[in-house]
Design a protein around this motif. Structure first.
Motif, PDB file in Angstrom:
ATOM      1  N   LEU A   1       0.829  -1.197   0.000  1.00  0.00           N
ATOM      2  CA  LEU A   1       0.000   0.000   0.000  1.00  0.00           C
ATOM      3  C   LEU A   1       0.867   1.252   0.000  1.00  0.00           C
ATOM      4  N   GLY A   2       1.912   1.281   0.799  1.00  0.00           N
ATOM      5  CA  GLY A   2       2.799   2.441   0.826  1.00  0.00           C
ATOM      6  C   GLY A   2       3.426   2.707  -0.529  1.00  0.00           C
ATOM      7  N   ALA A   3       3.874   1.654  -1.220  1.00  0.00           N
ATOM      8  CA  ALA A   3       4.492   1.823  -2.537  1.00  0.00           C
ATOM      9  C   ALA A   3       3.482   2.319  -3.562  1.00  0.00           C
ATOM     10  N   ALA A   4       2.246   1.786  -3.509  1.00  0.00           N
ATOM     11  CA  ALA A   4       1.221   2.209  -4.459  1.00  0.00           C
ATOM     12  C   ALA A   4       0.833   3.667  -4.234  1.00  0.00           C
ATOM     13  N   LEU A   5       0.720   4.090  -2.982  1.00  0.00           N
ATOM     14  CA  LEU A   5       0.382   5.482  -2.696  1.00  0.00           C
ATOM     15  C   LEU A   5       1.512   6.418  -3.120  1.00  0.00           C
ATOM     16  N   ARG A   6       2.728   5.982  -2.982  1.00  0.00           N
ATOM     17  CA  ARG A   6       3.855   6.813  -3.430  1.00  0.00           C
ATOM     18  C   ARG A   6       3.755   7.082  -4.927  1.00  0.00           C
ATOM     19  N   ARG A   7       3.387   6.068  -5.707  1.00  0.00           N
ATOM     20  CA  ARG A   7       3.231   6.261  -7.158  1.00  0.00           C
ATOM     21  C   ARG A   7       2.030   7.156  -7.460  1.00  0.00           C
ATOM     22  N   LEU A   8       0.942   6.943  -6.725  1.00  0.00           N
ATOM     23  CA  LEU A   8      -0.263   7.734  -6.976  1.00  0.00           C
ATOM     24  C   LEU A   8      -0.037   9.207  -6.682  1.00  0.00           C
TER      25      LEU A   8
ATOM     26  N   VAL B   1       2.462  11.170  -6.910  1.00  0.00           N
ATOM     27  CA  VAL B   1       3.297  11.974  -7.812  1.00  0.00           C
ATOM     28  C   VAL B   1       2.664  12.115  -9.191  1.00  0.00           C
ATOM     29  N   LEU B   2       1.462  11.574  -9.348  1.00  0.00           N
ATOM     30  CA  LEU B   2       0.781  11.621 -10.641  1.00  0.00           C
ATOM     31  C   LEU B   2       0.236  13.019 -10.899  1.00  0.00           C
ATOM     32  N   ASP B   3       0.393  13.497 -12.124  1.00  0.00           N
ATOM     33  CA  ASP B   3      -0.233  14.754 -12.502  1.00  0.00           C
ATOM     34  C   ASP B   3      -1.741  14.559 -12.605  1.00  0.00           C
ATOM     35  N   PRO B   4      -2.532  15.561 -12.204  1.00  0.00           N
ATOM     36  CA  PRO B   4      -3.988  15.431 -12.312  1.00  0.00           C
ATOM     37  C   PRO B   4      -4.428  15.237 -13.757  1.00  0.00           C
ATOM     38  N   PRO B   5      -5.612  14.680 -13.972  1.00  0.00           N
ATOM     39  CA  PRO B   5      -6.100  14.478 -15.339  1.00  0.00           C
ATOM     40  C   PRO B   5      -6.363  15.810 -16.028  1.00  0.00           C
ATOM     41  N   THR B   6      -6.287  15.789 -17.343  1.00  0.00           N
ATOM     42  CA  THR B   6      -6.547  16.998 -18.132  1.00  0.00           C
ATOM     43  C   THR B   6      -7.875  16.933 -18.868  1.00  0.00           C
TER      44      THR B   6
ATOM     45  N   ALA C   1      -2.023  16.659  -3.854  1.00  0.00           N
ATOM     46  CA  ALA C   1      -1.750  15.576  -4.780  1.00  0.00           C
ATOM     47  C   ALA C   1      -3.048  14.881  -5.152  1.00  0.00           C
ATOM     48  N   VAL C   2      -2.971  14.025  -6.147  1.00  0.00           N
ATOM     49  CA  VAL C   2      -4.058  13.092  -6.403  1.00  0.00           C
ATOM     50  C   VAL C   2      -4.039  12.076  -5.267  1.00  0.00           C
ATOM     51  N   ILE C   3      -5.142  11.972  -4.534  1.00  0.00           N
ATOM     52  CA  ILE C   3      -5.207  11.024  -3.427  1.00  0.00           C
ATOM     53  C   ILE C   3      -6.357  10.049  -3.651  1.00  0.00           C
TER      54      ILE C   3
ATOM     55  N   LYS D   1     -13.804   8.376  -3.978  1.00  0.00           N
ATOM     56  CA  LYS D   1     -13.239   9.492  -3.223  1.00  0.00           C
ATOM     57  C   LYS D   1     -11.911   9.978  -3.797  1.00  0.00           C
ATOM     58  N   VAL D   2     -11.506   9.460  -4.946  1.00  0.00           N
ATOM     59  CA  VAL D   2     -10.278   9.961  -5.578  1.00  0.00           C
ATOM     60  C   VAL D   2     -10.448  11.449  -5.861  1.00  0.00           C
ATOM     61  N   SER D   3      -9.479  12.242  -5.440  1.00  0.00           N
ATOM     62  CA  SER D   3      -9.643  13.692  -5.462  1.00  0.00           C
ATOM     63  C   SER D   3      -8.278  14.358  -5.349  1.00  0.00           C
ATOM     64  N   ILE D   4      -8.301  15.687  -5.254  1.00  0.00           N
ATOM     65  CA  ILE D   4      -7.095  16.462  -5.010  1.00  0.00           C
ATOM     66  C   ILE D   4      -7.097  16.881  -3.545  1.00  0.00           C
ATOM     67  N   GLY D   5      -6.023  16.558  -2.834  1.00  0.00           N
ATOM     68  CA  GLY D   5      -6.017  16.886  -1.419  1.00  0.00           C
ATOM     69  C   GLY D   5      -4.649  16.705  -0.801  1.00  0.00           C
ATOM     70  N   ARG D   6      -4.597  16.918   0.488  1.00  0.00           N
ATOM     71  CA  ARG D   6      -3.348  16.712   1.229  1.00  0.00           C
ATOM     72  C   ARG D   6      -3.008  15.210   1.214  1.00  0.00           C
ATOM     73  N   PRO D   7      -1.778  14.841   0.841  1.00  0.00           N
ATOM     74  CA  PRO D   7      -1.413  13.419   0.847  1.00  0.00           C
ATOM     75  C   PRO D   7      -1.603  12.760   2.202  1.00  0.00           C
ATOM     76  N   GLU D   8      -1.544  13.552   3.266  1.00  0.00           N
ATOM     77  CA  GLU D   8      -1.687  12.998   4.619  1.00  0.00           C
ATOM     78  C   GLU D   8      -2.995  12.233   4.807  1.00  0.00           C
ATOM     79  N   TRP D   9      -4.034  12.589   4.029  1.00  0.00           N
ATOM     80  CA  TRP D   9      -5.298  11.870   4.190  1.00  0.00           C
ATOM     81  C   TRP D   9      -5.179  10.411   3.765  1.00  0.00           C
ATOM     82  N   ASP D  10      -4.229  10.099   2.888  1.00  0.00           N
ATOM     83  CA  ASP D  10      -4.007   8.704   2.499  1.00  0.00           C
ATOM     84  C   ASP D  10      -3.038   7.995   3.432  1.00  0.00           C
ATOM     85  N   LEU D  11      -2.399   8.733   4.321  1.00  0.00           N
ATOM     86  CA  LEU D  11      -1.424   8.136   5.231  1.00  0.00           C
ATOM     87  C   LEU D  11      -1.974   7.938   6.638  1.00  0.00           C
ATOM     88  N   VAL D  12      -3.017   8.704   6.980  1.00  0.00           N
ATOM     89  CA  VAL D  12      -3.455   8.711   8.375  1.00  0.00           C
ATOM     90  C   VAL D  12      -4.154   7.414   8.775  1.00  0.00           C
TER      91      VAL D  12
END
Length: 294
Positions: free
Chosen positions: A107-114, A116-121, A173-175, A199-210
């Motif tokens: 999960l940690g590795a997958a979130l790290r990749r997610l 750094v992703l640029d938001p969709p255009t 980031a994309v979270i 719930k995929v959205s733009i937000g503080r990465p901390e929400w995926d870590l807490v």
């Protein structure tokens, strides 16, 4: 009509409209979405009323993330639009057989990749709303006592005020928005796949870590070694050492409690679980806590 029979009726009507066989549909989960497994490797996900936009965006997110190299659950047979019955969207997904929940490190590795992703255009992701519908759910709750309700609403107000006084985020980031091991499964091929994309959205990465951070600090769900593996796989950022950790943890635990309260009107076990969680938040039960999944 009971909630279960209402969901079954919506599934039957949606399947008829989509040309899908609903025979022997097996319920997998109830909650914010009702999920069924159907024949021919199809998963049906019934959204809440008035959530058509969310369902459509979830399908867009799935296509975009898969193209971007982040594997997620995929729509079944190119069904890229929800089937709508009584203002409830039904989306159709491919079953992922023979899978398991991810490890904390996966999960940690997958979130790290997610992250750094640029938001969709081609479409816009919403801003993450940590307090979405919390006050509405608490104010409408009928399965909890008046004293508990008053305390929870005051607790919500305090946390919201503290959150709104935080300095601007260093980065957004994309979270995923609901990042736990059950929402990243690993298929028989060894590929981690994200589920529950609403719930995929733009937000503080901390929400995926807490979530895993509180699993380690406040509950009995994650050992110190497993938490260290999560932190290392993510890149070394330990949420528990952040000055914001306790605020984020308290907000997350209030959200989990509010979810249980929202189910209490139709499920006796959810009512008991909600009462237990409220007692924990109010300090009547010492940590580490044990909360049952709903």
């Amino acid at each position: 009509m009971t909630p279960a029979s209402a969901s079954a009726d919506i599934l039957r009507r949606a399947a008829a409209a989509a040309g899908i066989d609903p025979t022997d549909a097996a319920p997998l989960r109830t909650g914010s979405n009702d999920i069924f497994e159907l024949r021919n490797g199809i998963i049906a996900r019934i959204g809440k009323p008035n959530s058509i936009d969310t369902a459509e965006r979830e399908l867009q997110v799935s296509r975009w993330l898969n193209v971007s190299g982040i594997p997620t659950v995929e729509a079944s047979e190119s069904r890229y639009r929800p089937t709508v019955v009584d203002n409830r969207p039904v989306t159709w997904w491919r079953l992922i057989p023979d899978h398991r929940p991810s490890t904390p490190a996966e999960l940690g590795a997958a979130l790290r990749r997610l992250h750094v992703l640029d938001p969709p255009t081609t479409f816009e992701l919403p801003q993450y709303q940590p307090f979405a519908r919390v006050l509405e759910e608490l104010s409408a709750a009928t399965a909890i006592g008046d004293e508990d309700q008053k305390w929870l609403i005051q607790h919500y107000s305090t946390l919201r005020q503290q959150y709104e006084q935080l300095p601007p985020a260093e980065r957004k980031a994309v979270i995923h928005g609901d990042a736990w091991q059950g929402n990243l499964i690993v298929s028989h091929s060894g590929t981690p796949v994200f589920l529950d994309l609403d719930k995929v959205s733009i937000g503080r990465p901390e929400w995926d870590l807490v979530q895993l951070a509180v699993d380690h600090t406040d509950f009995t769900r994650l050992t110190a070694a497993d938490y260290r593996s999560f932190v290392a796989a993510y890149g070394g950022h330990d949420m528990t050492t952040s000055t914001m950790f306790r605020l984020f943890a308290d907000i997350q635990e209030l959200r989990w409690t509010t979810f249980a309260i929202g189910l209490s009107h139709r499920d006796e076990s959810a009512r008991a679980e909600a009462a237990h969680r409220i007692a924990c938040l109010r300090g009547y039960i010492a940590k580490p806590w044990v909360w049952n999944a709903l």
